[in-house]
Design a protein around this motif. Structure first.
Motif, PDB file in Angstrom:
ATOM      1  N   GLN A 339       0.845  -1.200   0.000  1.00 44.27           N
ATOM      2  CA  GLN A 339       0.000   0.000   0.000  1.00 44.27           C
ATOM      3  C   GLN A 339       0.873   1.239   0.000  1.00 44.27           C
ATOM      4  O   GLN A 339       1.927   1.268   0.630  1.00 44.27           O
ATOM      5  CB  GLN A 339      -0.921   0.006   1.217  1.00 44.27           C
ATOM      6  N   PHE A 340       0.404   2.303  -0.699  1.00 46.60           N
ATOM      7  CA  PHE A 340       1.149   3.551  -0.742  1.00 46.60           C
ATOM      8  C   PHE A 340       0.174   4.695  -0.984  1.00 46.60           C
ATOM      9  O   PHE A 340      -1.000   4.496  -1.342  1.00 46.60           O
ATOM     10  CB  PHE A 340       2.219   3.514  -1.838  1.00 46.60           C
ATOM     11  N   GLN A 341       0.676   5.912  -0.767  1.00 48.52           N
ATOM     12  CA  GLN A 341      -0.085   7.138  -1.000  1.00 48.52           C
ATOM     13  C   GLN A 341       0.759   8.095  -1.813  1.00 48.52           C
ATOM     14  O   GLN A 341       1.992   8.104  -1.721  1.00 48.52           O
ATOM     15  CB  GLN A 341      -0.460   7.807   0.332  1.00 48.52           C
ATOM     16  N   PHE A 342       0.070   8.922  -2.617  1.00 44.26           N
ATOM     17  CA  PHE A 342       0.745   9.989  -3.325  1.00 44.26           C
ATOM     18  C   PHE A 342       0.832  11.217  -2.427  1.00 44.26           C
ATOM     19  O   PHE A 342      -0.008  11.423  -1.553  1.00 44.26           O
ATOM     20  CB  PHE A 342       0.014  10.332  -4.625  1.00 44.26           C
ATOM     21  N   LYS A 343       1.848  12.021  -2.641  1.00 45.99           N
ATOM     22  CA  LYS A 343       2.074  13.197  -1.822  1.00 45.99           C
ATOM     23  C   LYS A 343       0.890  14.162  -1.921  1.00 45.99           C
ATOM     24  O   LYS A 343       0.445  14.501  -3.023  1.00 45.99           O
ATOM     25  CB  LYS A 343       3.362  13.903  -2.273  1.00 45.99           C
ATOM     26  N   THR A 347      -5.736   9.253  -0.259  1.00 43.99           N
ATOM     27  CA  THR A 347      -6.247   8.005  -0.823  1.00 43.99           C
ATOM     28  C   THR A 347      -5.171   6.949  -0.800  1.00 43.99           C
ATOM     29  O   THR A 347      -4.022   7.190  -1.180  1.00 43.99           O
ATOM     30  CB  THR A 347      -6.731   8.222  -2.258  1.00 43.99           C
ATOM     31  N   LYS A 348      -5.540   5.745  -0.385  1.00 45.39           N
ATOM     32  CA  LYS A 348      -4.609   4.632  -0.323  1.00 45.39           C
ATOM     33  C   LYS A 348      -4.734   3.787  -1.587  1.00 45.39           C
ATOM     34  O   LYS A 348      -5.844   3.491  -2.029  1.00 45.39           O
ATOM     35  CB  LYS A 348      -4.870   3.764   0.901  1.00 45.39           C
ATOM     36  N   ILE A 389       3.234   2.805   2.671  1.00 47.04           N
ATOM     37  CA  ILE A 389       2.589   2.594   3.966  1.00 47.04           C
ATOM     38  C   ILE A 389       2.895   1.208   4.510  1.00 47.04           C
ATOM     39  O   ILE A 389       3.237   1.025   5.670  1.00 47.04           O
ATOM     40  CB  ILE A 389       1.060   2.793   3.831  1.00 47.04           C
ATOM     41  N   SER A 390       2.786   0.192   3.693  1.00 54.73           N
ATOM     42  CA  SER A 390       3.038  -1.169   4.128  1.00 54.73           C
ATOM     43  C   SER A 390       3.497  -1.975   2.944  1.00 54.73           C
ATOM     44  O   SER A 390       3.333  -1.576   1.788  1.00 54.73           O
ATOM     45  CB  SER A 390       1.779  -1.789   4.756  1.00 54.73           C
TER      46      SER A 390
END
Length: 972
Positions: A339-343, A347-348, A389-390
């Protein structure tokens, strides 16, 4: 794909940047001589130092160190042999102060440095917290403060205080206005202002600023820096020829291209294009080769990169990541499920698929589906446009999340599945349970799906829960209160504490806990150190399971760090002493082990407790076997290691000395583990071992080791010698997957053998390991009688010169032959003999000491007429001597063949000729009278008699007058 996240290297402190400028101006090792008085006055004038500052510097130079270093909170004391200052520098900690001293020793910008300079009194306002929690500020009062270092330089006079980073953080949390960090530099304005009034600059430094790798490299190259001889032209040409094809290259590759170890072939057999490993390190110190000393560990040749110009080294530094000791790198395994997010967006997104070059990701609601290449993802992560994120769980994470399931639960679930499958097929089952329970089990299996494994997991019985937490907050607080009140050395019993708890619970109206719950909570809250002492608390501490990258706890090369320790063997042996007197004793074993290679370097077996004699003998055995001396000795705080004789020896041999923290046995775990291995492998399997005496009150005559048929001391010594040097040293060791002997040879080929550590085993070294007489190490030459040592005159033909009469000379006494002594005349040792003691030359000095003490006491009380008659009477009856003295004769006989007791150096000494000279120059009547004389000491009274360790002493100033030992001559 593994993304390595760079972390910005923290900027250097103000003082670190200053030291980098010093290194750019002049290389390491180019040390200048100490300041003369005229030069120091000129320095004061150029810096404008006030009178108060000049007085402080003069007093510190004269009296430093003004206090003795102490080990109270686990800090490690080290005695460093400083060549720049010409004295021994004692440091109080292994990480902040010792690395700083090593660096100052080779910094050319530093002319002088003094540890523990003059104590000052700085006015300070202290805060006190009262019992009710009120904090009050006390009026200012002067408090004593002793700095760590005073440094004299052509550009400044510095006062430095060194602490660990954790210690500075603690001081900052305690008083943030007094100590704080500003622009990566620790500041203490209170101390800075005080010393600024004296014209001195105060630096508050952290141990992180030393650079552990840099310090170790400098310590490794110290002898090469101090060697003034340059490299010859053929060696430089061979080094350039080896680097012609590829540059830069690793140290191991450069060694393989042409290096030839001195241990493999002598210099005159080398080929024209060959060079020694030692020449590589010499070229590094002379500026012909270049290594990043702050990043590369020279003791790891495979990882050390050697450059052949300063430009190559600078380019290498630009392309390197931040050092590991100031930064860390995090690895993220980017895969399906990450999982990741944009700067700037909450939103994940989750990676739902990937190929060799593309990631596919989707939103949580699956409304957005897109893709991104691996390069784009890595660039965005580098620029921090993406926050990971993970990541997908690894196999280890999956296994850690699976609870333990015993076999009985699995078999029971399998049985349930078989019954339920049969019931679905219309086969009736006979299970003693309700229909409702069968239906619930069917529902579990149905919801689990078609997987057999998931069905078995769903049918498992639920593990029994531990119940809810039934201890309330006020109950727990009351137990903690009672625990803190009773954390004293009285250490009351649990029953007493529980009775007091019940009493307080009734008075305060709090519901009482059961005794079981009370004791369980009590174990978690009580302070073992306050109740049972620091040693019990230390033994209950959990060991350290991690090491930092720069830590070299066990040395970095052979003979770098050698541990010496003693133990009393768990076996009773038979020793045949003087007059065929048989003793049944437990012997003492002294060992020396190289902690880097785990090689057992030497051992000494004795019947007397550890003393200065044991220390001298183990050093003799090391040099006899290896013709090398250690760079650093690590010892405990035993009295024998604090004796002046041992301290003088390590100064003469230029050996650094490190003391283990008090009562912390795990610091010497290499020796302790070796003792345990010796017991389990050989001692506890011998006849006469003392394992049965662990429960001494239940030992019967049939198993009492004192009644066994004991081994003789010579047999035990031979068994230990074979076990140590033929079995242990040639057995695979788990520390490095080599045998200790093979690993030492391997490391010597990789790193070379430092010529400065070479030491011949000759008569000069033998004399250096002898002991000075009691009370003093210097005596006066008496006219026509010789030198007086412990009431006995010693004579040599060299004493005929009348110019020597009345002068004081340095003397040494052989502990294995009391009739022989050495005197320093014209920078040479002269062997002397005592006519009176010639008749007792079969005794050892330890026997003579015990016997002489009894005779002097008997003469004083009128029991004996004279010293000679009393001594003859006592030595006629050997039972008058204690076993610790009598069995030293067996030790001398045991070690005579290995030349540790001087038999090799007595062959050229004509005893009869000396005795004939003694009969003429030193009548026996004079000798008898001398036994009652007192050594002259300029009108002073005879000093108080010391014990066996401190009495064998010589002052530091006297030892400085000794000529340096030869390190290149003799049998190598």
């Amino acid at each position: 794909m593994s993304i390595r996240l760079p972390i910005t290297k923290p900027p250097p402190s103000q003082w670190q940047a200053l030291e980098l400028q010093w290194l750019e101006q002049s290389p390491l090792g180019a040390a200048l001589p100490l300041y003369t008085d005229e030069e120091l006055l000129a320095l004061f004038r150029s810096l404008g130092t006030p009178e108060s500052g000049q007085e402080y510097v003069w007093e510190s130079r004269r009296a430093s160190p003004t206090r003795r270093v102490q080990s109270q909170v686990g800090n490690v004391i080290t005695h460093f042999q400083s060549h720049k200052m010409g004295v021994t520098i004692a440091t109080e900690s292994a990480k902040p102060e010792f690395p700083r001293i090593v660096k100052l020793e080779l910094l050319p910008a530093v002319r002088e440095y003094y540890p523990q300079p003059k104590k000052v009194y700085i006015p300070r306002s202290l805060k006190r917290r009262l019992a009710d929690g009120t904090v009050i500020t006390l009026p200012p009062r002067p408090l004593g403060y002793t700095p760590d270092l005073l440094i004299l330089m052509p550009t400044a006079i510095l006062i430095e205080e060194w602490k660990t980073e954790q210690g500075l953080q603690g001081l900052h949390e305690k008083d943030p206005l007094r100590i704080y960090k500003q622009d990566a530099t620790w500041r203490c304005p209170e101390f800075e202002d005080y010393f600024a009034e004296m014209g001195l600059t105060f630096h508050l430094r952290s141990a992180e600023e030393n650079g552990a790798i840099f310090t170790q490299n400098v310590y490794f190259l110290r002898s090469y820096f101090e060697d003034p001889s340059p490299l010859d032209g053929e060696t430089l040409a061979a080094l350039k020829l080896a680097s012609r094809e590829a540059t830069p290259l690793t140290l191991a590759e450069l060694t393989a291209r042409g290096a030839q170890s001195d241990s493999e072939a002598p210099l005159f057999d080398r080929s024209p294009n060959a060079f020694a490993v030692e020449d590589i390190f010499k070229a590094i110190t002379t500026g012909h080769l270049f290594v990043d000393l702050e990043y590369d560990d020279l003791t790891e040749p495979m990882d050390t990169i050697v450059c052949f110009s300063q430009a190559q080294l600078q380019l290498l530094k630009w392309n390197r990541p931040a050092p590991a000791h100031v930064s860390e790198e995090a690895d993220f395994k980017v895969g399906i499920g990450t999982q990741f997010q944009f700067k700037g967006d909450t939103t994940k997104f989750t990676i739902c698929g990937k190929t060799d070059q593309i990631y596919f990701y989707t939103e949580e609601t699956h409304a957005v589906n897109s893709s991104m290449s691996h390069a784009q993802f890595a660039t965005a992560r580098w620029n921090r446009d993406i926050l990971v994120i993970s990541s997908s769980p690894t196999e280890r994470d999956v296994l850690d999340g699976m609870p333990y399931i015993d076999d009985a639960r699995i078999l029971k679930a399998w049985e349930w599945r078989q019954l339920l499958v049969a019931r679905e097929k219309g086969i009736s089952i006979s299970k003693r349970c309700s229909l409702r329970h069968i239906q619930r089990m069917q529902r579990r299996m149905r919801l689990a799906g078609a997987s057999i494994g998931l069905q078995i997991r769903a049918l498992l019985d639920k593990p029994r829960s531990g119940g809810r937490h039934q201890i309330e907050k006020e109950q727990e607080d009351l137990v903690i209160e009672i625990t803190h009140l009773t954390d004293t050395s009285t250490n009351p019993t649990n029953k007493y504490l529980f009775d007091r708890y019940c009493e307080l619970s009734d008075n305060r109206g709090i519901k009482k806990l059961s005794s079981r719950s009370f004791v369980k909570l009590l174990k978690k809250t009580k302070d073992v150190k306050a109740r049972e002492g620091a040693r019990i608390a230390y033994n209950q501490e959990s060991p350290t399971w991690y090491l930092h990258r720069e830590d070299k706890l066990h040395g970095g090369w052979p003979f770098h760090c050698v541990h010496i320790d003693h133990t009393q063997l768990d076996v009773i042996v038979e020793v045949r002493g003087k007059g065929n007197r048989i003793f049944v004793v437990r012997l003492w074993l002294t060992i020396a082990i190289d902690t880097h290679c785990r090689v057992l370097l030497g051992f000494y077996l004795s019947g007397h407790p550890p003393s200065a004699v044991s220390c001298m003998m183990i050093i003799r055995d090391i040099v006899r076997r290896h013709r090398r001396r250690p760079r650093m000795l690590v010892v405990d705080n035993g009295k024998e290691f604090h004796s002046r004789a041992f301290d003088s020896l390590v100064k003469l041999l230029d050996i650094d000395l490190r003391y283990r923290p008090k009562h912390e046995s795990r610091f010497g775990n290499v020796c302790e583990r070796f003792f345990g291995l010796t017991n389990t492998e050989i001692i506890h399997n011998m006849i006469g071992n003392t394992k049965a005496l662990v429960h001494v009150r239940t030992v019967t005559r049939s198993v009492d080791p004192i009644n066994a048929k004991h081994l003789q001391m010579e047999v035990l010594h031979g068994l230990l010698d074979y076990f140590f040097f033929h079995h242990y040293n040639n057995k695979l060791h788990p520390a490095h997957d080599h045998t200790p002997n093979e690993y030492m040879a391997k490391r010597d080929r990789e790193l070379g053998r430092d010529d400065e550590t070479s030491l011949p085993y000759d008569e000069q070294f033998y004399i250096a390991t002898c002991l000075p007489p009691r009370f003093h190490g210097v005596t006066r030459m008496v006219t026509r009688k010789g030198i007086l040592i412990d009431g006995h005159y010693y004579w040599s033909d060299a004493f005929h010169d009348s110019d020597l009469w009345g002068k004081h000379v340095l003397v040494r006494v052989d502990m294995w032959n009391p009739c022989v002594a050495w005197a320093m005349l014209n920078n040479a040792w002269i062997k002397c003999a005592s006519r009176f003691l010639m008749q007792f030359r079969t005794l050892t000095a330890i026997e003579m000491r015990y016997a002489g003490d009894r005779v002097r006491l008997g003469v004083k009380n009128g029991i004996y007429e004279s010293f000679e008659s009393g001594l003859s009477e006592i030595l006629r009856d050997y039972d008058a001597l204690p076993p610790a003295a009598a069995i030293t004769a067996a030790s001398r006989k045991l070690y005579s063949d290995s030349h540790l007791t001087g038999s090799e150096f007595d062959s050229t000494f004509d005893i009869d000729a000396v005795v004939s000279q003694l009969e003429v120059n030193c009548p026996l009547s004079d000798v008898e009278d001398a036994s009652e004389e007192q050594p002259e000491s300029n009108g002073q009274t005879k000093p108080k008699r010391l014990d066996d360790n401190d009495s064998l002493s010589i002052s530091e100033q006297e030892y400085r007058e000794l000529p340096p030992l030869k390190t290149t001559d003799g049998d190598q």
